[in-house]
Write a protein that holds these residues in place. Structure first.
Motif, PDB file in Angstrom:
ATOM      1  N   CYS A 128       0.855  -1.193   0.000  1.00  0.00           N
ATOM      2  CA  CYS A 128       0.000   0.000   0.000  1.00  0.00           C
ATOM      3  C   CYS A 128       0.886   1.236   0.000  1.00  0.00           C
ATOM      4  O   CYS A 128       1.975   1.225   0.582  1.00  0.00           O
ATOM      5  N   MET A 130       0.089   3.741   1.560  1.00  0.00           N
ATOM      6  CA  MET A 130      -0.138   4.332   2.881  1.00  0.00           C
ATOM      7  C   MET A 130       0.247   3.313   3.956  1.00  0.00           C
ATOM      8  O   MET A 130       0.603   2.181   3.637  1.00  0.00           O
ATOM      9  N   CYS A 132      -1.539   2.346   7.631  1.00  0.00           N
ATOM     10  CA  CYS A 132      -2.422   2.499   8.790  1.00  0.00           C
ATOM     11  C   CYS A 132      -2.007   1.435   9.805  1.00  0.00           C
ATOM     12  O   CYS A 132      -1.804   0.272   9.439  1.00  0.00           O
ATOM     13  N   PHE A 134      -3.455  -0.273  12.039  1.00  0.00           N
ATOM     14  CA  PHE A 134      -4.328  -1.421  12.339  1.00  0.00           C
ATOM     15  C   PHE A 134      -4.363  -2.426  11.194  1.00  0.00           C
ATOM     16  O   PHE A 134      -4.952  -3.490  11.317  1.00  0.00           O
ATOM     17  N   CYS A 135      -3.752  -2.081  10.058  1.00  0.00           N
ATOM     18  CA  CYS A 135      -3.888  -2.882   8.839  1.00  0.00           C
ATOM     19  C   CYS A 135      -2.583  -3.614   8.551  1.00  0.00           C
ATOM     20  O   CYS A 135      -1.508  -3.008   8.582  1.00  0.00           O
ATOM     21  N   ILE A 137      -1.610  -4.968   5.712  1.00  0.00           N
ATOM     22  CA  ILE A 137      -1.141  -4.931   4.318  1.00  0.00           C
ATOM     23  C   ILE A 137       0.224  -4.256   4.161  1.00  0.00           C
ATOM     24  O   ILE A 137       1.131  -4.834   3.560  1.00  0.00           O
ATOM     25  N   PRO A 138       0.423  -3.039   4.700  1.00  0.00           N
ATOM     26  CA  PRO A 138       1.733  -2.412   4.471  1.00  0.00           C
ATOM     27  C   PRO A 138       2.870  -3.101   5.217  1.00  0.00           C
ATOM     28  O   PRO A 138       4.040  -2.854   4.916  1.00  0.00           O
ATOM     29  N   GLY A 174      -4.425  -2.538  -1.535  1.00  0.00           N
ATOM     30  CA  GLY A 174      -3.745  -1.324  -1.103  1.00  0.00           C
ATOM     31  C   GLY A 174      -4.076  -0.118  -1.969  1.00  0.00           C
ATOM     32  O   GLY A 174      -4.587  -0.246  -3.084  1.00  0.00           O
ATOM     33  N   THR A 175      -3.761   1.053  -1.433  1.00  0.00           N
ATOM     34  CA  THR A 175      -3.969   2.303  -2.169  1.00  0.00           C
ATOM     35  C   THR A 175      -2.820   2.498  -3.159  1.00  0.00           C
ATOM     36  O   THR A 175      -1.653   2.346  -2.787  1.00  0.00           O
ATOM     37  N   VAL A 205      -9.597   4.401  -0.933  1.00  0.00           N
ATOM     38  CA  VAL A 205      -9.429   5.697  -0.276  1.00  0.00           C
ATOM     39  C   VAL A 205      -9.717   6.789  -1.313  1.00  0.00           C
ATOM     40  O   VAL A 205      -9.203   6.713  -2.434  1.00  0.00           O
ATOM     41  N   LYS A 243      -3.987   8.606   5.691  1.00  0.00           N
ATOM     42  CA  LYS A 243      -5.404   8.800   5.398  1.00  0.00           C
ATOM     43  C   LYS A 243      -5.890  10.104   6.021  1.00  0.00           C
ATOM     44  O   LYS A 243      -6.690  10.820   5.437  1.00  0.00           O
TER      45      LYS A 243
HETATM   46  S1  SF4 Z   1      -4.860  -0.877   2.603  1.00  0.00           S
HETATM   47 FE1  SF4 Z   1      -6.223   0.751   3.355  1.00  0.00          FE
HETATM   48  S2  SF4 Z   1      -6.328   0.401   5.581  1.00  0.00           S
HETATM   49 FE2  SF4 Z   1      -4.538  -0.757   4.798  1.00  0.00          FE
HETATM   50  S3  SF4 Z   1      -2.785   0.645   5.036  1.00  0.00           S
HETATM   51 FE3  SF4 Z   1      -3.588   0.933   2.971  1.00  0.00          FE
HETATM   52  S4  SF4 Z   1      -5.042   2.665   3.163  1.00  0.00           S
HETATM   53 FE4  SF4 Z   1      -4.661   1.886   5.239  1.00  0.00          FE
END
Ligand code: SF4
Length: 362
Positions: A128, A130, A132, A134-135, A137-138, A174-175, A205, A243
């Motif tokens: 991603c 970004m 976050c 709590f996520c 993915i990154p 991801g973004t 997003v 975000k």
């Molecule tokens: S996938 Fe969405 S929630 Fe996860 S880090 Fe990227 S923007 Fe944030």
């Protein structure tokens, strides 16, 4: 007032479920693909229409400790044993394609697509742009654009899966980086054009210049999920800085516009996490979304071991019930529903069918 099975779902989300070795042997294939923070557990249908993804120690040892609920296998049936009672459970298999490879790139299908209940989710961007907290993915994947051919092939495979056929599609993941916005939009169109009879939703997003609701509607996208995640400004700034930089106004202006374009019948949703911020903030977020005609989606926070928030606790049952009951009152006032309206897709959210035709199977 929640039913026994609805209460059980909430307990399972908070405490997880134990799967004894003997029961694991009764399940053909893995019990879960554990591909994302909120889908790390096993997916079941309890009773007639209560769907849950229950965390297990394998992927959530950070908070699943000796859970008071266990899976039982007897004859051809599964049950959840809890508090001295047994509740019949329909255990969902993982899709048959889980260990197979695409012909286009030779990569595993599950690197592109994962089916949960009746929806296949594709992730065109790995990682991603970004981060976050709590996520996962990154923290578990490097940024990359995936092969559109392999994504399309994966959807086709998921729709035709003999074990767990998907009925609709969610494009999330991801973004993208700004230089990939054009690629992302072309990919949306390719998917919608390739599967014109399948509902395709987009979760993304609303970065300036990335999404155009009118264009997405005109090419055939069914609905959008624009997730505010956290309403408390100070917490949002700390936990999801990238975000937060997009600004709350950007989100709410975009959601308002999207509801005007797509309509207010659940096609526009926004996920809000329960258990990170004070309950009053979450409820204010629910109200702010409902006022715009957007369906709020309550997502109980599930701390993922790969993230900086791994040592947080999931929200308690009391918190979840309070947020759920207050949120139901709020959405009723504004004529919307708690999303998602697809009943099987409620497995990782704090949502229950209410007997109305708004909630249905895709
Ligand atoms: S996938 Fe969405 S929630 Fe996860 S880090 Fe990227 S923007 Fe944030």
């Amino acid at each position: 007032m929640l039913t026994n099975v609805q209460s059980l779902k909430i307990q399972l989300m908070e405490e997880g479920i134990h799967i004894p070795e003997g029961v694991r042997e009764a399940v053909s294939g893995p019990v879960t693909l554990a591909d994302y923070a909120s889908t790390s557990g096993i997916t079941m249908m309890l009773g007639e229409d209560v769907w849950v993804n229950a965390p297990i120690v394998d992927f959530n040892s950070n908070f699943v400790k000796d859970p008071p609920h266990r899976l039982v296998h007897q004859g051809n049936f599964f049950f959840v044993e809890s508090g001295g009672k047994r509740h019949e459970a329909k255990l969902l298999p993982v899709p048959s394609y889980h260990d197979k490879h695409t012909t286009s790139t030779g990569e595993l299908y599950i690197w592109h697509a994962i089916t949960h209940a009746d929806r296949v989710r594709i992730s065109p961007i790995g990682g991603c742009a970004m981060a976050c907290q709590f996520c996962d993915i990154p923290y578990v994947a490097k940024y990359r654009k995936k092969s559109v051919e392999a994504l399309v092939e994966s959807i086709r495979t998921a729709l035709n899966d003999p074990g767990l056929p998907a009925r609709h599609v969610l494009i999330s993941g991801g973004t993208p980086k700004p230089e990939d916005y054009g690629w992302q939009n072309a990919m949306y169109e390719t998917v919608v054009n390739t599967f014109p009879h399948v509902k395709v939703d987009v979760m993304m997003v609303p970065m300036p210049g990335l999404l155009d609701p009118e264009h997405l509607k005109s090419v055939g996208v069914y609905g959008l999920s624009i997730n505010i995640e956290i309403f408390n400004v100070a917490l949002a700034r700390r936990i999801m800085m990238s975000k937060w930089k997009a600004s709350r106004k950007t989100y709410f202006d975009f959601i308002e516009k999207t509801v005007k374009v797509f309509g207010g019948d659940g096609r526009v949703r926004s996920l809000i996490l329960v258990g990170i911020e004070p309950v009053e903030d979450t409820l204010q977020g629910v109200e702010a979304l409902a006022q715009l005609g957007c369906d709020p989606v309550l997502s109980p926070f599930r701390p993922d071991p790969a993230t900086p928030m791994r040592n947080h606790r999931p929200p308690s049952m009391e918190t979840l019930i309070r947020v759920y009951e207050k949120s139901v009152e709020i959405v009723e006032r504004y004529g919307v529903k708690l999303g998602p309206r697809c009943i099987p897709c409620q497995h990782n959210t704090l949502t229950f069918p209410d007997g109305s035709s708004a909630y249905c199977y895709s």
